[in-house]
Design a protein around this motif. Structure first.
Motif, mmCIF file in Angstrom:
data_model
loop_
_atom_site.group_PDB
_atom_site.id
_atom_site.type_symbol
_atom_site.label_atom_id
_atom_site.label_comp_id
_atom_site.label_asym_id
_atom_site.label_seq_id
_atom_site.Cartn_x
_atom_site.Cartn_y
_atom_site.Cartn_z
ATOM 1 N N GLU A 256 3.565 -19.423 -0.652
ATOM 2 C CA GLU A 256 3.123 -20.550 -1.471
ATOM 3 C C GLU A 256 2.519 -20.091 -2.798
ATOM 4 O O GLU A 256 1.980 -20.894 -3.552
ATOM 5 C CB GLU A 256 2.099 -21.384 -0.702
ATOM 6 C CG GLU A 256 2.667 -22.020 0.575
ATOM 7 C CD GLU A 256 1.619 -22.795 1.347
ATOM 8 O OE1 GLU A 256 0.432 -22.734 0.972
ATOM 9 O OE2 GLU A 256 1.985 -23.453 2.335
ATOM 10 N N ILE A 257 2.602 -18.782 -3.073
ATOM 11 C CA ILE A 257 1.989 -18.202 -4.270
ATOM 12 C C ILE A 257 3.071 -17.655 -5.184
ATOM 13 O O ILE A 257 3.924 -16.871 -4.759
ATOM 14 C CB ILE A 257 1.013 -17.078 -3.894
ATOM 15 C CG1 ILE A 257 -0.120 -17.621 -3.016
ATOM 16 C CG2 ILE A 257 0.447 -16.411 -5.143
ATOM 17 C CD1 ILE A 257 -0.955 -16.539 -2.383
ATOM 18 N N VAL A 258 3.035 -18.041 -6.444
ATOM 19 C CA VAL A 258 3.939 -17.498 -7.453
ATOM 20 C C VAL A 258 3.095 -16.919 -8.580
ATOM 21 O O VAL A 258 2.309 -17.637 -9.204
ATOM 22 C CB VAL A 258 4.881 -18.577 -8.017
ATOM 23 C CG1 VAL A 258 5.755 -17.983 -9.121
ATOM 24 C CG2 VAL A 258 5.744 -19.164 -6.911
ATOM 25 N N ILE A 259 3.223 -15.628 -8.820
ATOM 26 C CA ILE A 259 2.585 -14.999 -9.976
ATOM 27 C C ILE A 259 3.615 -15.035 -11.099
ATOM 28 O O ILE A 259 4.608 -14.304 -11.076
ATOM 29 C CB ILE A 259 2.172 -13.540 -9.690
ATOM 30 C CG1 ILE A 259 1.311 -13.455 -8.427
ATOM 31 C CG2 ILE A 259 1.448 -12.961 -10.899
ATOM 32 C CD1 ILE A 259 0.001 -14.169 -8.525
ATOM 33 N N ALA A 260 3.391 -15.884 -12.090
ATOM 34 C CA ALA A 260 4.346 -15.993 -13.193
ATOM 35 C C ALA A 260 4.293 -14.744 -14.059
ATOM 36 O O ALA A 260 5.321 -14.178 -14.426
ATOM 37 C CB ALA A 260 4.044 -17.239 -14.020
ATOM 38 N N GLY A 261 3.070 -14.303 -14.408
ATOM 39 C CA GLY A 261 2.916 -13.129 -15.256
ATOM 40 C C GLY A 261 1.501 -12.607 -15.202
ATOM 41 O O GLY A 261 0.603 -13.255 -14.655
ATOM 42 N N ARG A 262 1.312 -11.401 -15.780
ATOM 43 C CA ARG A 262 -0.009 -10.768 -15.771
ATOM 44 C C ARG A 262 -0.214 -10.065 -17.109
ATOM 45 O O ARG A 262 0.697 -9.406 -17.622
ATOM 46 C CB ARG A 262 -0.110 -9.757 -14.623
ATOM 47 C CG ARG A 262 -0.062 -10.393 -13.252
ATOM 48 C CD ARG A 262 0.036 -9.361 -12.143
ATOM 49 N NE ARG A 262 1.373 -8.826 -12.028
ATOM 50 C CZ ARG A 262 2.021 -8.635 -10.867
ATOM 51 N NH1 ARG A 262 1.435 -8.966 -9.732
ATOM 52 N NH2 ARG A 262 3.225 -8.131 -10.836
ATOM 53 N N ASP A 263 -1.412 -10.220 -17.681
ATOM 54 C CA ASP A 263 -1.742 -9.613 -18.968
ATOM 55 C C ASP A 263 -2.843 -8.579 -18.799
ATOM 56 O O ASP A 263 -3.825 -8.831 -18.082
ATOM 57 C CB ASP A 263 -2.270 -10.668 -19.945
ATOM 58 C CG ASP A 263 -1.237 -11.704 -20.324
ATOM 59 O OD1 ASP A 263 -0.099 -11.634 -19.817
ATOM 60 O OD2 ASP A 263 -1.571 -12.592 -21.137
ATOM 61 N N GLY A 264 -2.717 -7.472 -19.488
ATOM 62 C CA GLY A 264 -3.774 -6.473 -19.453
ATOM 63 C C GLY A 264 -3.632 -5.466 -20.564
ATOM 64 O O GLY A 264 -2.616 -5.415 -21.265
ATOM 65 N N ASP A 265 -4.667 -4.647 -20.724
ATOM 66 C CA ASP A 265 -4.661 -3.605 -21.751
ATOM 67 C C ASP A 265 -4.968 -2.233 -21.178
ATOM 68 O O ASP A 265 -4.798 -1.224 -21.846
ATOM 69 C CB ASP A 265 -5.710 -3.921 -22.815
ATOM 70 C CG ASP A 265 -7.125 -3.848 -22.235
ATOM 71 O OD1 ASP A 265 -7.744 -2.782 -22.307
ATOM 72 O OD2 ASP A 265 -7.590 -4.847 -21.671
ATOM 73 N N SER A 266 -5.444 -2.192 -19.932
ATOM 74 C CA SER A 266 -5.866 -0.930 -19.317
ATOM 75 C C SER A 266 -4.755 -0.371 -18.440
ATOM 76 O O SER A 266 -4.278 -1.045 -17.523
ATOM 77 C CB SER A 266 -7.124 -1.145 -18.471
ATOM 78 O OG SER A 266 -7.346 -0.056 -17.612
ATOM 79 N N ALA A 267 -4.367 0.864 -18.719
ATOM 80 C CA ALA A 267 -3.295 1.485 -17.940
ATOM 81 C C ALA A 267 -3.683 1.649 -16.479
ATOM 82 O O ALA A 267 -2.834 1.588 -15.594
ATOM 83 C CB ALA A 267 -2.946 2.850 -18.538
ATOM 84 N N SER A 268 -4.963 1.848 -16.212
ATOM 85 C CA SER A 268 -5.391 2.103 -14.836
ATOM 86 C C SER A 268 -5.692 0.816 -14.079
ATOM 87 O O SER A 268 -4.997 0.475 -13.124
ATOM 88 C CB SER A 268 -6.618 3.023 -14.833
ATOM 89 O OG SER A 268 -7.654 2.490 -15.645
ATOM 90 N N SER A 269 -6.683 0.039 -14.515
ATOM 91 C CA SER A 269 -7.073 -1.145 -13.738
ATOM 92 C C SER A 269 -6.061 -2.281 -13.866
ATOM 93 O O SER A 269 -5.655 -2.874 -12.864
ATOM 94 C CB SER A 269 -8.471 -1.616 -14.147
ATOM 95 O OG SER A 269 -8.524 -1.930 -15.524
ATOM 96 N N ASP A 270 -5.626 -2.595 -15.086
ATOM 97 C CA ASP A 270 -4.633 -3.655 -15.244
ATOM 98 C C ASP A 270 -3.251 -3.184 -14.791
ATOM 99 O O ASP A 270 -2.459 -3.972 -14.267
ATOM 100 C CB ASP A 270 -4.572 -4.114 -16.698
ATOM 101 C CG ASP A 270 -5.885 -4.715 -17.151
ATOM 102 O OD1 ASP A 270 -6.563 -5.343 -16.313
ATOM 103 O OD2 ASP A 270 -6.259 -4.550 -18.324
ATOM 104 N N GLY A 271 -2.974 -1.900 -14.993
ATOM 105 C CA GLY A 271 -1.715 -1.348 -14.499
ATOM 106 C C GLY A 271 -1.624 -1.457 -12.994
ATOM 107 O O GLY A 271 -0.559 -1.744 -12.433
ATOM 108 N N GLY A 272 -2.741 -1.252 -12.317
ATOM 109 C CA GLY A 272 -2.764 -1.409 -10.869
ATOM 110 C C GLY A 272 -2.486 -2.829 -10.450
ATOM 111 O O GLY A 272 -1.767 -3.085 -9.484
ATOM 112 N N MET A 273 -3.045 -3.796 -11.197
ATOM 113 C CA MET A 273 -2.803 -5.203 -10.900
ATOM 114 C C MET A 273 -1.321 -5.527 -11.034
ATOM 115 O O MET A 273 -0.768 -6.312 -10.267
ATOM 116 C CB MET A 273 -3.622 -6.067 -11.868
ATOM 117 C CG MET A 273 -3.400 -7.560 -11.738
ATOM 118 S SD MET A 273 -4.497 -8.543 -12.791
ATOM 119 C CE MET A 273 -3.932 -8.103 -14.440
ATOM 120 N N MET A 274 -0.669 -4.898 -11.992
ATOM 121 C CA MET A 274 0.743 -5.181 -12.237
ATOM 122 C C MET A 274 1.672 -4.453 -11.273
ATOM 123 O O MET A 274 2.716 -4.976 -10.889
ATOM 124 C CB MET A 274 1.097 -4.788 -13.671
ATOM 125 C CG MET A 274 0.381 -5.609 -14.723
ATOM 126 S SD MET A 274 0.716 -4.990 -16.372
ATOM 127 C CE MET A 274 -0.245 -6.125 -17.367
#
Length: 364
Positions: free
Chosen positions: A292-310
């Motif tokens: 029931e969950i759709v992740i349309a997109g993800r935004d970030g600037d950090s290679a480590s923390s945001d990269g992990g989210m992606m």
């Protein structure tokens, strides 16, 4: 019945996105697709995007777009600016000032008790608070580090200054301070960010701030970004049940180790999962169901923390992952390219989002 996948709403929405950004989902190159915030606003308002979101919702699913805050939606670091604002407006208590002083003395290899024993032997007129031991020294060392010299880095600041300098606050005091500070952050927001977030919400997408930073502060700043305050998750103070005073910080998932600067961290993946669980009833769920969950997109600037989210978060982004080309900091997106190219899959589903400089830059 055979369904033509090329005419499915998601396929049509993807083609529209690549027509704007360039590249393609099978390109295998994280650098090819590139677009500006203005172009992405146009895309979020397009019939193709809105039709796809409506189709997902009609099938009982909820659509999310995940975003970091600092250097992703606004210049600099809102949490650092909050500390400087507290210093400039004399918001630090005597206990908090002592914490800062102890940290600076430790950096200088001077014992706190030894120094104050010596000062106790001097006349009162000889005992001003040394400028080199004041909170403004923290600011000087931070800026010095930002400009490439020796000083205090982000993780050092977080661990030893930002959170410790909030010890002894009541929740009322903390909320009062972040609400008073928040409007001063408006001129650091990247142009178009509030409009973009509102365009997503208008299309039926839940914009969620997933941060390793101060949740109470991010909630206070969220209306400036065009994000609903209830759609924020981050680290937060803990308060003693008896005294009501803050005793420390909880819910920080970031890995504080230099080797993780170029590795995808799992922290924000856990943080978003926690937010989903805590908000499941508000979202109309009895429990979390990935179908029931759709992740349309993800935004970030950090290679480590945001990269992990992606890279580590299921379900994967339906449209793609957006790496911000932070104005004035080209090394950040280059580091992001390296991590995504090395660890990621679906490399053609990475986009570079070009933000424009705001009214105020990253430094005060």
């Amino acid at each position: 019945m055979i369904v033509d996948s090329t005419t499915a709403p998601l396929a049509v929405a993807r083609r529209k996105l690549y027509a704007i950004a360039g590249g393609g989902p099978k390109s295998g190159d994280v650098r090819l697709a590139r677009l500006t915030t203005a172009q992405r606003i146009e895309y979020f308002r397009s019939a193709e995007f809105r039709h796809w979101v409506a189709d997902e919702i009609s099938q009982g699913r909820k659509v999310f777009w995940l975003k970091d805050v600092d250097k992703t939606q606004a210049a600099g670091d809102v949490f650092t600016f909050f500390f400087w604002w507290r210093v400039a407006n004399n918001k630090l208590s005597a206990q908090q000032l002592e914490i800062v002083e102890r940290y600076l003395l430790k950096r200088k290899n001077i014992g706190f008790r030894a120094l104050h024993t010596l000062l106790g032997l001097l006349p009162a007129s000889w005992k001003p608070r040394f400028e080199s031991l004041s909170p403004r020294e923290i600011q000087r060392l931070w800026l010095q580090k930002e400009e490439g010299g020796e000083g205090i880095g982000l993780l050092d600041f977080w661990s030893n200054i930002y959170w410790p300098s909030q010890l002894g606050m009541t929740e009322t005091e903390k909320l009062s301070q972040v609400q008073e500070f928040a409007p001063t952050y408006a001129d650091r927001v990247f142009p178009g960010v509030p409009e973009e977030n509102r365009a997503l919400e208008d299309a039926g997408v839940h914009v969620v701030i997933v941060s390793n930073g101060d949740q109470e502060l991010a909630i206070a700043a969220s209306p400036i970004l065009g994000v609903k305050p209830e759609n924020v998750v981050g680290s937060h103070l803990e308060y003693d049940a008896k005294t009501g005073l803050s005793t420390g910080v909880n819910h920080s998932y970031e890995v504080y180790d230099r080797k993780w600067d170029v590795r995808p961290q799992p922290g924000k993946t856990l943080s978003f999962h926690y937010w989903l669980y805590m908000n499941r009833q508000r979202l109309g769920w009895e429990h979390i169901d990935e179908d029931e969950i759709v992740i349309a997109g993800r935004d970030g600037d950090s290679a480590s923390s945001d990269g992990g989210m992606m890279i580590t978060m299921p379900p994967f982004a339906a449209l793609g992952n957006f790496m911000v080309d932070v104005p004035g900091e080209p090394a950040r997106v280059k580091n992001f390219f390296y991590v995504a190219d090395r660890y990621g899959w679906g490399k053609g589903k990475f986009f570079t989002l070009v933000q424009s400089a705001p009214a105020k830059g990253r430094l005060p």
